[in-house]
Design a protein around this motif. Structure first.
Motif, PDB file in Angstrom:
ATOM      1  N   UNK A 136     -65.233 -56.540 -31.555  1.00 51.20           N
ATOM      2  CA  UNK A 136     -65.914 -57.414 -32.504  1.00 51.20           C
ATOM      3  C   UNK A 136     -66.535 -58.586 -31.737  1.00 51.20           C
ATOM      4  N   UNK A 137     -67.850 -58.683 -31.828  1.00 52.91           N
ATOM      5  CA  UNK A 137     -68.606 -59.694 -31.097  1.00 52.91           C
ATOM      6  C   UNK A 137     -69.427 -60.508 -32.088  1.00 52.91           C
ATOM      7  N   UNK A 138     -69.302 -61.821 -32.008  1.00 56.77           N
ATOM      8  CA  UNK A 138     -70.150 -62.703 -32.818  1.00 56.77           C
ATOM      9  C   UNK A 138     -71.191 -63.356 -31.914  1.00 56.77           C
ATOM     10  N   UNK A 139     -72.439 -63.254 -32.310  1.00 55.93           N
ATOM     11  CA  UNK A 139     -73.544 -63.864 -31.578  1.00 55.93           C
ATOM     12  C   UNK A 139     -73.970 -65.121 -32.326  1.00 55.93           C
TER      13      UNK A 139
ATOM     14  N   UNK B  89     -71.243 -56.197 -34.302  1.00 53.32           N
ATOM     15  CA  UNK B  89     -71.935 -57.413 -33.871  1.00 53.32           C
ATOM     16  C   UNK B  89     -72.384 -58.198 -35.098  1.00 53.32           C
ATOM     17  N   UNK B  90     -71.899 -59.413 -35.200  1.00 53.35           N
ATOM     18  CA  UNK B  90     -72.274 -60.327 -36.280  1.00 53.35           C
ATOM     19  C   UNK B  90     -73.135 -61.435 -35.677  1.00 53.35           C
ATOM     20  N   UNK B  91     -74.307 -61.671 -36.269  1.00 54.12           N
ATOM     21  CA  UNK B  91     -75.234 -62.677 -35.737  1.00 54.12           C
ATOM     22  C   UNK B  91     -75.281 -63.882 -36.665  1.00 54.12           C
ATOM     23  N   UNK B  92     -75.059 -65.076 -36.090  1.00 54.25           N
ATOM     24  CA  UNK B  92     -75.074 -66.329 -36.830  1.00 54.25           C
ATOM     25  C   UNK B  92     -76.071 -67.291 -36.167  1.00 54.25           C
TER      26      UNK B  92
END
Length: 327
Positions: free
Chosen positions: A37-40, A68-71
């Motif tokens: 789990x990677x947050x960008x 991948x979650x992008x914020x």
């Protein structure tokens, strides 16, 4: 921007992150997993460069089997980015890929997140302290600034006054582009570099237009402008049109969003230095997943640039580097 003030503000906000980071523990978030789990966290969600970087990150995550979650905040400012980092840490991702909005202010909270077991990778902008990060992926911004200087020198016939518009002190990409430009422009004895008109984190297009107008007032015989970012390019474009000097003042913009490409087509801007945004996002996620799974990581990765002009914009090998607003 006053770096010392932001550093103190970042340190104060980091106190909040300590609570979230402590809750993460030191084992689960860094363990190898088949579905990392990677947050960008983008520099800003409203910029086409960062949106394109996010697209590259998502595509690479899908290829690698990672979530991948992008914020991203609405403004490029540590005051707006830090709360997003706080909430991200509380969700306990395996890794955070981030474009820090200040090389000092974000250092402490990111280090604390890493101490809690979260792998840290920087993308685009970086940190002063890189001892705890797994990898830093960015364009070679010093070379990008040098390429802008060479391009602008050619456009102005290697003579006359030139200025840099934009660039927030303490943002690594801006500092590096300025250094590359300043070092390279010295090689042209008939060009007078009249300095940098720096911007504030939240100044945006309006501030860049004001800075450009002030430069035109101070130096009516200005020959060329290096616009160091997307907002700087937009602002310079507006000010030059208002002054009735389209085409007379040569502009090299950094980045190649839809608006900048339109400026290029209309002749307000003569050249764009485009970064390989998707590649930066993809490489950053690749390194993050490698770090999570205990594989080999590359500490520093530099990507190259593409110089875009009206003449080569139609080439497929060039147009693919134009940024986009959605994936």
């Amino acid at each position: 921007m006053k770096t010392a003030h932001l550093t103190l503000r970042g340190a104060a906000l980091a106190t909040v992150i300590v609570l979230g980071a402590t809750a993460c523990g030191s084992g689960d978030s860094s363990s190898s997993t088949s579905n990392p789990k990677v947050t960008v966290i983008l520099g800003t969600a409203s910029d086409s460069f960062y949106n394109t970087l996010g697209c590259g990150a998502k595509a690479e995550g899908k290829k690698l089997g990672a979530t991948v979650d992008v914020q991203g905040a609405t403004t490029f400012d540590p005051a707006t980015q830090t709360p997003i980092l706080t909430s991200t840490v509380a969700k306990k991702p395996n890794a955070i890929v981030i474009a820090p909005t200040d090389s000092k202010a974000l250092g402490t909270p990111l280090k604390q997140a890493n101490e809690a077991g979260i792998k840290i990778v920087t993308a685009d902008t970086g940190l002063d302290d890189t001892s705890f990060i797994s990898s830093a992926v960015s364009s070679n911004n010093v070379e990008g600034g040098a390429e802008a200087a060479r391009t602008l020198a050619e456009l102005v016939g290697e003579k006359g006054k030139v200025v840099i518009i934009g660039g927030t002190p303490g943002v690594t990409t801006a500092d590096q582009r300025i250094k590359g430009f300043e070092d390279e422009i010295k090689k042209y004895p008939n060009i007078s570099f009249v300095g940098v008109q720096p911007s504030t984190p939240s100044g945006g297009v309006v501030e860049a237009a004001r800075l450009t107008a002030a430069s035109l007032s101070k130096d009516p015989d200005l020959a060329g402008i290096f616009s160091i970012s997307t907002p700087a390019s937009d602002g310079a474009n507006n000010a030059i049109k208002d002054a009735g000097k389209v085409g007379r003042i040569k502009v090299v913009g950094f980045d190649a969003g839809p608006a900048q490409v339109e400026q290029l087509k209309k002749g307000t801007v003569q050249a764009l230095i485009a970064q390989k945004a998707e590649e930066i996002g993809a490489q950053a996620v690749q390194q993050a997943v490698n770090a999570i799974q205990g594989k080999k990581v590359t500490k520093s990765i530099g990507t190259s640039f593409v110089s875009i002009t009206a003449a080569n914009l139609g080439d497929a090998d060039v147009s693919k580097y134009v940024y986009r607003s959605t994936c």
